[in-house]
Design a protein around this motif. Structure first.
Motif, PDB file in Angstrom:
ATOM      1  N   MET A   1       0.847  -1.195   0.000  1.00 31.56           N
ATOM      2  CA  MET A   1       0.000   0.000   0.000  1.00 31.56           C
ATOM      3  C   MET A   1       0.884   1.247   0.000  1.00 31.56           C
ATOM      4  SD  MET A   1      -3.166   1.249   0.196  1.00 31.56           S
ATOM      5  CE  MET A   1      -4.235  -0.034   0.870  1.00 31.56           C
ATOM      6  N   GLN A   2       0.552   2.201  -0.868  1.00 32.03           N
ATOM      7  CA  GLN A   2       1.259   3.474  -0.932  1.00 32.03           C
ATOM      8  C   GLN A   2       0.268   4.607  -0.683  1.00 32.03           C
ATOM      9  OE1 GLN A   2       3.346   3.871  -4.586  1.00 32.03           O
ATOM     10  NE2 GLN A   2       4.482   1.976  -4.361  1.00 32.03           N
ATOM     11  N   TRP A   3       0.787   5.703  -0.146  1.00 29.17           N
ATOM     12  CA  TRP A   3      -0.037   6.879   0.143  1.00 29.17           C
ATOM     13  C   TRP A   3       0.487   8.019  -0.705  1.00 29.17           C
ATOM     14  CZ3 TRP A   3      -3.961   5.210   3.040  1.00 29.17           C
ATOM     15  CH2 TRP A   3      -3.761   4.077   3.825  1.00 29.17           C
ATOM     16  N   MET A   4      -0.305   8.453  -1.680  1.00 30.53           N
ATOM     17  CA  MET A   4       0.150   9.430  -2.661  1.00 30.53           C
ATOM     18  C   MET A   4      -0.114  10.870  -2.243  1.00 30.53           C
ATOM     19  SD  MET A   4       1.154   7.112  -4.710  1.00 30.53           S
ATOM     20  CE  MET A   4       1.577   7.997  -6.211  1.00 30.53           C
ATOM     21  N   GLY A   5      -0.841  11.087  -1.146  1.00 32.99           N
ATOM     22  CA  GLY A   5      -1.167  12.464  -0.753  1.00 32.99           C
ATOM     23  C   GLY A   5      -1.179  12.648   0.751  1.00 32.99           C
ATOM     24  N   LEU A   6      -0.106  12.247   1.421  1.00 34.94           N
ATOM     25  CA  LEU A   6      -0.058  12.354   2.876  1.00 34.94           C
ATOM     26  C   LEU A   6      -0.123  13.802   3.356  1.00 34.94           C
ATOM     27  CD1 LEU A   6       2.578   9.654   3.904  1.00 34.94           C
ATOM     28  CD2 LEU A   6       0.127   9.651   4.348  1.00 34.94           C
ATOM     29  N   GLY A   7       0.152  14.751   2.475  1.00 29.12           N
ATOM     30  CA  GLY A   7       0.062  16.152   2.859  1.00 29.12           C
ATOM     31  C   GLY A   7      -1.356  16.581   3.206  1.00 29.12           C
ATOM     32  N   ASN A   8      -2.356  15.790   2.791  1.00 31.75           N
ATOM     33  CA  ASN A   8      -3.763  16.119   3.094  1.00 31.75           C
ATOM     34  C   ASN A   8      -4.246  15.461   4.377  1.00 31.75           C
ATOM     35  OD1 ASN A   8      -4.035  17.628   0.705  1.00 31.75           O
ATOM     36  ND2 ASN A   8      -4.443  15.776  -0.482  1.00 31.75           N
ATOM     37  N   LEU A   9      -3.325  14.878   5.126  1.00 29.70           N
ATOM     38  CA  LEU A   9      -3.737  14.154   6.335  1.00 29.70           C
ATOM     39  C   LEU A   9      -4.337  15.075   7.385  1.00 29.70           C
ATOM     40  CD1 LEU A   9      -3.742  11.298   7.484  1.00 29.70           C
ATOM     41  CD2 LEU A   9      -1.509  11.761   8.504  1.00 29.70           C
ATOM     42  N   TRP A  10      -4.048  16.359   7.303  1.00 32.96           N
ATOM     43  CA  TRP A  10      -4.592  17.290   8.310  1.00 32.96           C
ATOM     44  C   TRP A  10      -6.129  17.378   8.243  1.00 32.96           C
ATOM     45  CZ3 TRP A  10      -7.365  21.596   6.814  1.00 32.96           C
ATOM     46  CH2 TRP A  10      -7.274  21.963   5.474  1.00 32.96           C
ATOM     47  N   PHE A  11      -6.728  16.939   7.122  1.00 32.26           N
ATOM     48  CA  PHE A  11      -8.184  16.920   7.034  1.00 32.26           C
ATOM     49  C   PHE A  11      -8.797  15.959   8.062  1.00 32.26           C
ATOM     50  CE2 PHE A  11      -7.445  18.705   2.780  1.00 32.26           C
ATOM     51  CZ  PHE A  11      -8.416  19.703   2.774  1.00 32.26           C
ATOM     52  N   ALA A  12      -7.957  15.082   8.647  1.00 37.94           N
ATOM     53  CA  ALA A  12      -8.476  14.142   9.660  1.00 37.94           C
ATOM     54  C   ALA A  12      -8.958  14.868  10.913  1.00 37.94           C
ATOM     55  CB  ALA A  12      -7.393  13.128  10.024  1.00 37.94           C
ATOM     56  N   LEU A  13      -8.640  16.155  11.056  1.00 36.93           N
ATOM     57  CA  LEU A  13      -9.122  16.921  12.211  1.00 36.93           C
ATOM     58  C   LEU A  13     -10.651  17.025  12.231  1.00 36.93           C
ATOM     59  CD1 LEU A  13      -6.495  19.829  12.227  1.00 36.93           C
ATOM     60  CD2 LEU A  13      -6.626  17.866  13.787  1.00 36.93           C
ATOM     61  N   ILE A  14     -11.280  16.749  11.105  1.00 39.37           N
ATOM     62  CA  ILE A  14     -12.748  16.812  11.074  1.00 39.37           C
ATOM     63  C   ILE A  14     -13.375  15.711  11.938  1.00 39.37           C
ATOM     64  CG2 ILE A  14     -13.027  15.308   9.066  1.00 39.37           C
ATOM     65  CD1 ILE A  14     -15.259  17.130   8.115  1.00 39.37           C
ATOM     66  N   ILE A  15     -12.655  14.617  12.162  1.00 42.52           N
ATOM     67  CA  ILE A  15     -13.199  13.496  12.951  1.00 42.52           C
ATOM     68  C   ILE A  15     -13.374  13.904  14.414  1.00 42.52           C
ATOM     69  CG2 ILE A  15     -12.737  11.137  13.724  1.00 42.52           C
ATOM     70  CD1 ILE A  15     -11.317  10.672  11.048  1.00 42.52           C
ATOM     71  N   PRO A  16     -12.324  14.440  15.100  1.00 42.23           N
ATOM     72  CA  PRO A  16     -12.583  14.903  16.485  1.00 42.23           C
ATOM     73  C   PRO A  16     -13.572  16.064  16.551  1.00 42.23           C
ATOM     74  CG  PRO A  16     -10.377  15.530  15.765  1.00 42.23           C
ATOM     75  CD  PRO A  16     -10.910  14.581  14.753  1.00 42.23           C
ATOM     76  N   ALA A  17     -13.640  16.882  15.475  1.00 44.80           N
ATOM     77  CA  ALA A  17     -14.604  17.988  15.479  1.00 44.80           C
ATOM     78  C   ALA A  17     -16.032  17.470  15.523  1.00 44.80           C
ATOM     79  CB  ALA A  17     -14.385  18.863  14.246  1.00 44.80           C
ATOM     80  N   ILE A  18     -16.314  16.402  14.803  1.00 47.17           N
ATOM     81  CA  ILE A  18     -17.662  15.810  14.817  1.00 47.17           C
ATOM     82  C   ILE A  18     -17.985  15.259  16.207  1.00 47.17           C
ATOM     83  CG2 ILE A  18     -19.078  13.937  13.896  1.00 47.17           C
ATOM     84  CD1 ILE A  18     -17.606  14.287  11.242  1.00 47.17           C
ATOM     85  N   ILE A  19     -17.000  14.607  16.818  1.00 52.53           N
ATOM     86  CA  ILE A  19     -17.221  14.040  18.154  1.00 52.53           C
ATOM     87  C   ILE A  19     -17.493  15.155  19.169  1.00 52.53           C
ATOM     88  CG2 ILE A  19     -16.141  12.723  20.012  1.00 52.53           C
ATOM     89  CD1 ILE A  19     -14.631  11.153  17.883  1.00 52.53           C
ATOM     90  N   VAL A  20     -16.750  16.258  19.072  1.00 51.67           N
ATOM     91  CA  VAL A  20     -16.947  17.386  19.990  1.00 51.67           C
ATOM     92  C   VAL A  20     -18.370  17.933  19.876  1.00 51.67           C
ATOM     93  CG1 VAL A  20     -16.274  19.776  20.467  1.00 51.67           C
ATOM     94  CG2 VAL A  20     -14.524  18.017  20.144  1.00 51.67           C
ATOM     95  N   LEU A  21     -18.881  18.005  18.662  1.00 50.39           N
ATOM     96  CA  LEU A  21     -20.240  18.515  18.467  1.00 50.39           C
ATOM     97  C   LEU A  21     -21.270  17.651  19.188  1.00 50.39           C
ATOM     98  CD1 LEU A  21     -20.139  19.578  14.697  1.00 50.39           C
ATOM     99  CD2 LEU A  21     -20.162  21.070  16.704  1.00 50.39           C
ATOM    100  N   TYR A  22     -21.030  16.354  19.230  1.00 49.22           N
ATOM    101  CA  TYR A  22     -21.969  15.463  19.903  1.00 49.22           C
ATOM    102  C   TYR A  22     -21.789  15.489  21.419  1.00 49.22           C
ATOM    103  CZ  TYR A  22     -24.119  13.315  15.843  1.00 49.22           C
ATOM    104  OH  TYR A  22     -24.867  13.087  14.706  1.00 49.22           O
ATOM    105  N   LEU A  23     -20.636  15.972  21.906  1.00 42.68           N
ATOM    106  CA  LEU A  23     -20.425  16.093  23.344  1.00 42.68           C
ATOM    107  C   LEU A  23     -21.085  17.337  23.915  1.00 42.68           C
ATOM    108  CD1 LEU A  23     -16.673  15.039  23.674  1.00 42.68           C
ATOM    109  CD2 LEU A  23     -18.655  13.790  24.523  1.00 42.68           C
TER     110      LEU A  23
END
Length: 624
Positions: A1-23
């Motif tokens: 497996m190769q990752w061709m766009g690791l520079g976009n990994l910062w978009f993963a911050l949306i996951i904790p943002a969704i959890i915070v909204l439910y808290l």
């Protein structure tokens, strides 16, 4: 497996943002109701001091987190290795440098690359095309964007190695430029990653498509002859030989020295540690025009660097003629002391029919026709067909070097030199200015009509140059350059390089014999021959017919020493992200078990994320 766009990994911050909204506690609207009896637990929860609540099991939350994860994965562009061609247009680059002649089992690395390239061609699908680039001394496009399998196979079959180093940067630049202009392109590099040129990510254009490096090498054990020189001494011919072990294990073997007739002269054994060298000295070798050294290692990956020739050189006596009508004691004395010349003083001006000499020195006189040989002209005071004299000029500036790094000016200090007058010369093709005072050229050097020439554009008596320490040093440099055949051997060269071979003035015939026995007649009526060497290593011989007999001059052409290090290396490039910005260096796999390609999963992940969002919307509508 190769990752061709690791520079976009910062978009993963949306996951904790969704959890915070439910808290966070939800805001409610005040309503009048008949009774609060059934609402006591809810009221207790909202009346708590903390602004958040305990995370509860929620189907909408799970679906939203799943969609977010899929979208993040799509943005970092995962790709899996696949067999065969996956790009619409595949650019295959095959390295043909010297290290590709290394043996890998029963085949060479290049033969393995040819086999792998053929396998890729056979797997071309409908509508897919391929470009074939040879990464040689210079990159060469053999086939451009073709779907003709027969044409591609024929071009691959013609690939042949050469003994030099490939220009990997130029080859990658070419492949990257083609991929940039052809959407849907992917690059496949086949080689071993060796070479003296280091790949700098800043020097290589970024690849917008896929890049795959297929490693053709695995062997790293190799012993090679690094240096072999011989020279005459008072006690006979002495030889010095160095054997290098480029491998990771100790190397053992035998070294042997032969003469021109393949007669064994001396032999020895060697045992060299990993990455080390061993030097051998051979005393009192039998006299021979050339010597050949051969090593026989027990384990060896590359046999082309196991043989080296050496030509013993002893400075000979060249013949020079000095013609100075007014006489010049300084010039005559310095010519007697510098270089290896037999200086003859001429009483009358020589003409074009005069016997050939290695060097002609004209002081204060310009011949109408140039004799055969190299020329040193001092104080050119007359215009002729070949000399564009424009006049004489008083000088009010000190001499200054125009090209201080020129061999003729080595260790020559012009700061204390003063010149009263200089001769003004117009432009002369093939001649360049070395020293200048104001706008007047005081020293010019170059090639004219096939002969080397140096022009000193002032009278030595009108300067203090002969009284300065710089004068004998400058004259030594001039004589060495104008009579190279007597002062230095023809240097060791590599295939494909441009080499200047000194020729003997007055030779009636000249024949150059190549290592494979091919003979070439040289018709140049000159004192030097500049030629681009073919891709042939070994001993070359130049035979010149002189009045006194045949004169043979030898020189050797060897594989580039850098190619003896056959240790496989990886190749990396700069990858572009979706926005076209340079993102990172991507080093690809180094496996050759199959014809590899990469297939991105971005579109599948994006489609799955869209499906999850549709399900989430449906769940929301139903009130789950």
């Amino acid at each position: 497996m190769q990752w061709m766009g690791l520079g976009n990994l910062w978009f993963a911050l949306i996951i904790p943002a969704i959890i915070v909204l439910y808290l966070l506690k939800r805001k409610v609207e005040d309503r009048v109701i008949p009774s609060t009896l059934l609402w006591q637990r809810t009221m207790q929860n909202w009346e708590a001091v903390k602004p958040w609540e305990r995370l509860r099991r929620n189907l909408l939350l799970l679906l939203q987190l799943l969609a977010a994860c899929l979208l993040v994965l799509a943005l970092i562009r995962p790709a899996v290795l696949t067999e065969g061609i996956t790009s619409d247009h595949t650019i295959i680059v095959v390295d043909t440098s010297g290290s590709m002649m290394a043996k890998e089992g029963n085949e060479t690395r290049l033969e393995r690359a040819v086999s792998q390239a053929k396998a890729l061609v056979e797997k071309l699908g409908s509508g897919q095309t391929m470009t074939l680039i040879e990464a040689g001394r210079e990159p060469n496009v053999l086939v451009s964007k073709s779907a003709d399998k027969e044409l591609l196979l024929q071009a691959i079959e013609k690939l042949a190695p050469f003994s030099g180093t490939s220009d990997q940067i130029a080859a990658l630049s070419l492949a990257g430029a083609i991929a940039e202009n052809e959407p849907g392109s992917g690059v496949v590099w086949m080689g071993d990653g060796s070479g003296e040129r280091k790949l700098d990510g800043g020097s290589v254009p970024a690849f917008s498509g896929s890049f795959q490096f297929m490693q053709m090498g695995s062997t790293r054990e190799n012993a090679a002859i690094g240096v072999f020189v011989t020279q005459p001494t008072e006690k006979g011919i002495e030889g010095l030989l160095r054997v290098d072990n480029h491998g990771s294990m100790p190397a053992k073997g035998k070294v042997t020295v032969f003469d021109e007739q393949d007669k064994l002269l001396d032999t020895d054994s060697f045992a060299i540690g990993a990455g080390s060298s061993q030097t051998f000295s051979f005393q009192k070798l039998a006299v021979s025009s050339v010597y050949r050294a051969v090593i026989e290692p027990e384990q060896d990956g590359l046999s082309q660097d196991n043989v080296m020739w050496s030509v013993p050189f002893a400075a000979g006596k060249g013949k020079a003629v000095l013609y100075s009508p007014e006489g010049n004691r300084f010039l005559h004395q310095v010519l007697q002391t510098v270089g290896s010349l037999e200086v003859e003083t001429a009483q009358q001006a020589p003409d074009a029919a005069a016997p050939a000499r290695d060097l002609w020195v004209f002081d204060g006189v310009v011949p109408d026709k140039l004799p055969k040989g190299n020329i040193l002209l001092i104080a050119p005071n007359k215009k002729s067909e070949w000399l564009p004299l424009a006049g004489e000029k008083e000088l009010d500036q000190q001499p200054r070097p125009v090209t201080p790094d020129d061999p003729l000016l080595k260790h020559v200090d012009w700061r204390d030199v003063h010149v009263a007058k200089g001769y003004v010369l117009d432009e002369m093709p093939g001649m360049k200015s070395l020293v200048r005072a104001g706008d007047v050229d005081l020293v010019r050097a170059g090639i004219m009509d096939g002969r080397r020439m140096v022009i000193i554009g002032f009278d030595l008596h009108a300067s203090d140059f002969p009284l300065r320490p710089a004068f004998p040093i400058f004259m030594q440099n001039v004589v060495n350059w104008l009579s190279p055949g007597q002062t230095a051997p023809i240097p060791l060269a590599h295939p494909g390089e441009v080499l200047t071979i000194p020729l003997s003035p007055g030779a009636t015939t000249r024949t150059l014999t190549y290592p494979n026995g091919h003979q070439q007649s040289l018709t140049e009526d000159a004192t030097s021959k500049t030629m681009q060497l073919p891709e042939l290593t070994g001993l070359y011989r130049l035979d010149e017919g002189m009045d006194t007999g045949t004169k043979s001059t030898y020189f050797t052409v060897q594989m580039n020493e850098e190619e003896s290090n056959i240790t496989p290396k990886s190749v990396s490039v700069v990858q572009k992200n979706v926005e076209g910005q340079k993102e990172r260096e991507e080093a690809t796999a180094t496996d050759t078990t199959g014809a590899l390609g990469t297939k991105e999963l971005t579109y599948w992940l994006a489609a799955f994320a869209l499906l999850v969002l549709l399900v989430e919307w449906r769940v929301y509508q139903r009130g789950y």
